[in-house]
Design an enzyme around this catalytic site. Sequence first.
Site, mmCIF file in Angstrom:
data_model
loop_
_atom_site.group_PDB
_atom_site.id
_atom_site.type_symbol
_atom_site.label_atom_id
_atom_site.label_comp_id
_atom_site.label_asym_id
_atom_site.label_seq_id
_atom_site.Cartn_x
_atom_site.Cartn_y
_atom_site.Cartn_z
ATOM 1 N N CYS A 60 0.822 -1.207 0.000
ATOM 2 C CA CYS A 60 0.000 0.000 0.000
ATOM 3 C C CYS A 60 0.864 1.269 0.000
ATOM 4 C CB CYS A 60 -0.979 -0.053 1.172
ATOM 5 S SG CYS A 60 -2.474 0.882 0.862
ATOM 6 N N HIS A 78 -3.287 -6.469 1.785
ATOM 7 C CA HIS A 78 -2.913 -6.707 3.177
ATOM 8 C C HIS A 78 -3.805 -7.818 3.696
ATOM 9 C CE1 HIS A 78 -5.987 -3.438 3.479
ATOM 10 N NE2 HIS A 78 -6.432 -4.203 4.450
#
Lengths: 474, 240
Positions: free
Chosen positions: B93, B189
């Site tokens: 990210c 994630h």
Amino acid sequence: METKGGARRIDPRLAAALAASRLTATSIRRLGRGGGTSAPGLVAERIDPAILTKLTAGLTDGAIVVAGTNGKTTTSRMIADILEVAGHAVIHNRSGSNLVRGVVTAFAGHASLTGRVGAGIAVIESDEAAFPAVVRLTRPRIILLNNLFRDQLDRYGELDTIVRSWRGALETLDASTTIVINADDPSLVALTDGLRARLVRFGLDDPTWRLDTLPHAVDSTSCRWCGADLDYGALYVSHLGDWRCAACGRRRPELDMTGRAIDLRGVESLAMTVDGPGGEGRIEIGVPGLYNAYNVLAAVTVARVAGVPDETIATALAAFRSAFGRIERVTYRNRTLTLALVKNPVGFNEVLRMLTMASGGLTVPTLIAINDRDADGRDVSWLWDVDFELLAPGDRPLFTTGIRGTDMGNRLKYAGVPPERITPLPDDLAKALDQFVAAAPEGSTAYILPTYTAMLDLRQVLAGLGAVETFWKQ
Amino acid sequence: MRVTIGWLYGRKMNIYGDRGNVQTVAQRARWRGIDADVREIGIGDPLPDEIDVFFFGGGQDQSQVAVARDLQGEKGERLKAAVADGAALLAICGGYQLLGHEYRPHDAEPLPGIGLFDLVTEAGPERFIGNVLIGSRWGELVGFENHSGLTHLGPGVEPMGKVLVGRGNNGQDGTEGAIAGTAVGCYMHGALLPKNPTLADWLLETGLRRRDPSFTLSPLDDTFETAAHATARERARTTR
């Protein structure tokens, strides 16, 4: 809303909205589809978007809005109970449906079909995302901001986004609104810096319960003004405590209300002293854990701002019952089951801290039920921010269930719990409950730690077995 | 034997259970009798020489600006040199975006990256949120995405995988993540590594092979990991 002669001028749109809302509520109850805590409001709002503003305008003592990541349901229930004991007629969105539609449902249920509200004061628990709209629609007399943590990021976006939208709403308020904040939370102090509204700050001062290290779930350790890392003279829960910034000199402001001499009594209860301009009072209450000390302090501060005498506050809180699903005990098949809702890392850490406080590990078998529906947060990555390492010592068995029970089992393994202590049970909560209870000795106690929708499902299973009453009747 | 894990900006860039990734590499080393040492590398800290596996997670906007500034100059150059020398790296990210050339926000100056990955990211109009399933050289990988950045890979850049469920780099070209030698970056994630042990072991083995090219990991019992992977795959297929 009323003319001088007493003849009521009926607002047709409002009346239609209220009628539709009532009809929806009745149909839902007849169908036996649960509490109907949000659909009636949704219908009413569609018909009259200004319904909330119109109904709150009829309150003699205004609206109190409660927001924040953790403890808002418990705190708003405490406030509503105190106000009721103080003799107020209170509207409260009590069933935990805290989007705008849930607030409207609560109000519509208390209004006559012509829009007359049968209450003088409202306690409104607001969802993080709904907060700016709730503030705009109700122009609250008092706002309580409990704390700001990462919670269900997939629903709300990042914390920075929430802070920006809250700030915009708070800037529209003037000194006729009092904002009560937890000054132990640096992000709330920054968020309310320089507002025109009146500020009242509370915080803890009790060296007994300081944490030695920052827990992993901490998010706000950077100074909100200059970006440097914050230092803590005392840290109580996650990032809450007596903070200061060595770089820019900002620090926790002077407290108007201070909680001290906190006595935590295991999973049962707590006592604490609340100290402020009105003097010092001792509170005893049947909710456990340090996070509830914050909730008590918040509720007492709001009650004092609302003008409730200390004795009334203490009496109301002594009789307080735990909010739906937070901590409760039920008896089933001759076992005592202690259920504690877990919905985010901070709350989960506090529950684990409470359960392992006495002996350094779990003392009884424990079932963890993790779902990933919308209301739980679809993203289960938060499990990795919970300090399950606390469960590694000891020999009590751990059981997992729920849609994401397998994630939970894996998390426990990486936390250092030996795999032979971890028993994965079926996803189906009824089956899992059955096997879990069978594994606990008769006459013993066991813990169940479910996420929100897992709690709802478990309650339904237990209610079907005659173990507990359904929550919306409370 | 020992593995040294460097956790870049662990305190500031740990938004989606990222510490689970660090823990997974460390535990999977320890369960094989390899000592694991985790070093947090914060703002202003020099980059240690002995890191075998780097991890760089996601952060809030405010943190990201300070981190981007810290990586400019010598520190970023040393990180690129370590990867060129064979250190393994996983970035997720925000970390992934800052290792590209640049991040372009809506309403502020572009944030410079360090170009470890040949890619650029621009702020997009919508947030991609949900379960993700990709096909990759490590098999099917499962995770959860939550980002509004649109990442465009440079020509010839190998993506981490092909999106089977979810939006990935930009919601358009069907790619997710990027690979640059021994470095992998992505939006997934979850935490990613505990549910994808093949990728976790690749990072660990790759990092250790920098010192001993013949090093091979022994197998582990992955019953819990496999079960979690299967659930996440099922949730991705049924609920996106």
